[in-house]
Design a protein around this motif. Structure first.
Motif, short mmCIF file in Angstrom:
data_model
loop_
_atom_site.label_atom_id
_atom_site.label_comp_id
_atom_site.label_asym_id
_atom_site.label_seq_id
_atom_site.Cartn_x
_atom_site.Cartn_y
_atom_site.Cartn_z
N VAL A 257 0.95 -1.17 -0.10
CA VAL A 257 -0.03 0.00 -0.03
C VAL A 257 0.97 1.32 0.10
CG1 VAL A 257 -1.67 1.08 1.21
CG2 VAL A 257 -1.98 -1.22 1.18
N LEU A 258 0.73 2.20 -0.88
CA LEU A 258 1.39 3.41 -0.99
C LEU A 258 0.73 4.59 -0.35
CD1 LEU A 258 2.58 3.14 -4.65
CD2 LEU A 258 3.74 2.55 -2.87
N ASN B 120 -9.81 4.00 -0.60
CA ASN B 120 -9.43 3.12 -1.62
C ASN B 120 -7.81 2.97 -1.54
OD1 ASN B 120 -12.03 2.86 -3.59
ND2 ASN B 120 -11.85 4.91 -2.87
N GLU B 121 -7.25 1.86 -1.47
CA GLU B 121 -5.96 1.73 -1.28
C GLU B 121 -5.25 1.54 -2.69
OE1 GLU B 121 -5.34 -2.02 0.84
OE2 GLU B 121 -5.53 -0.85 2.90
N VAL B 122 -4.14 2.54 -2.62
CA VAL B 122 -3.43 2.57 -4.08
C VAL B 122 -2.08 1.60 -3.45
CG1 VAL B 122 -2.04 4.07 -5.92
CG2 VAL B 122 -4.28 4.80 -4.63
N THR B 123 -1.92 0.74 -4.48
CA THR B 123 -0.82 -0.23 -4.19
C THR B 123 0.15 0.08 -5.30
OG1 THR B 123 -1.95 -1.93 -5.54
CG2 THR B 123 -2.30 -1.84 -3.05
N ALA B 124 1.46 -0.39 -4.99
CA ALA B 124 2.52 -0.44 -5.85
C ALA B 124 2.40 -1.73 -6.99
CB ALA B 124 3.92 -0.77 -5.15
N ASP B 125 2.51 -1.37 -8.17
CA ASP B 125 2.48 -2.34 -9.17
C ASP B 125 3.88 -2.84 -9.56
OD1 ASP B 125 3.05 -0.17 -10.48
OD2 ASP B 125 1.48 -0.22 -11.99
N VAL B 126 4.92 -2.28 -8.91
CA VAL B 126 6.16 -2.80 -9.35
C VAL B 126 6.93 -3.16 -7.96
CG1 VAL B 126 6.37 -1.80 -11.70
CG2 VAL B 126 7.15 -0.54 -9.68
N ASP B 127 8.28 -3.52 -8.05
CA ASP B 127 9.26 -3.59 -6.76
C ASP B 127 9.99 -2.19 -6.99
OD1 ASP B 127 7.93 -5.87 -5.94
OD2 ASP B 127 9.47 -7.03 -6.56
#
Length: 165
Positions: A123-124, A134-141
């Motif tokens: 979660v960012l 609404n959670e915004v998550t990382a789609d990359v490492d």
């Protein structure tokens, strides 16, 4: 009056220039009215009636200005393509319009401040829209190298939020 007569009367009023008609037959009164063209039913929305008047008036254009005219000022919004061109890395943009929150609680630390190592799915931030979080998550490492929004700031859809390298 029967149904057919009432319908014929209403159709006649609709075709005519009359806006109101009242008929009294055998002690029963029928009142019919219609709105003038372009009135948008102001009786339903009385507070909006004056603003809804659709009139046009000729605009006088001066041939020589009496005072200097100020040039319009352009307001520039963040453009994801332009932001991407300025630096390398992966850009995380807002999926919706909402309020940006860097943590789940004001007393808690931010989910992903600059320098934080994140993995795909972390979660960012949280975006609040219509009282839904609404959670915004990382789609990359990677590592968060830039945070574009401030806590409590309204953000637009597709507005850059984070840069991850």
């Amino acid at each position: 009056m029967n149904y057919t007569q009432i319908r014929e009367l209403l159709e006649w009023v609709d075709r005519s220039t009359l806006t109101n008609v009242s008929v009294n037959v055998g002690g029963a009164t029928l009142n019919a009215s219609k709105q003038a063209a372009g009135s948008f039913y102001p009786e339903m929305y009385p507070s909006y009636a004056p603003a809804m008047a659709m009139t046009t008036a000729p605009v006088a254009t001066p041939t020589t200005p009496s005072a200097p005219v100020a040039e319009p000022v352009a307001v520039k919004h963040a453009d994801p393509d332009e932001t991407t061109q300025k630096a390398s890395g992966h850009l995380i943009t807002s999926p919706i319009v909402g309020t940006f929150y860097s943590s789940s609680n004001p007393e808690k630390p931010a989910f992903a401040p600059v320098g934080t190592r994140v993995k795909k799915g972390d979660v960012l931030c949280i975006l609040e829209a219509m009282k839904i979080m609404n959670e915004v998550t990382a789609d990359v490492d990677g590592t968060v190298v830039e945070v574009f929004a401030e806590n409590g700031q309204m953000v637009e859809a597709r507005q850059p939020l984070f840069r991850i390298e």
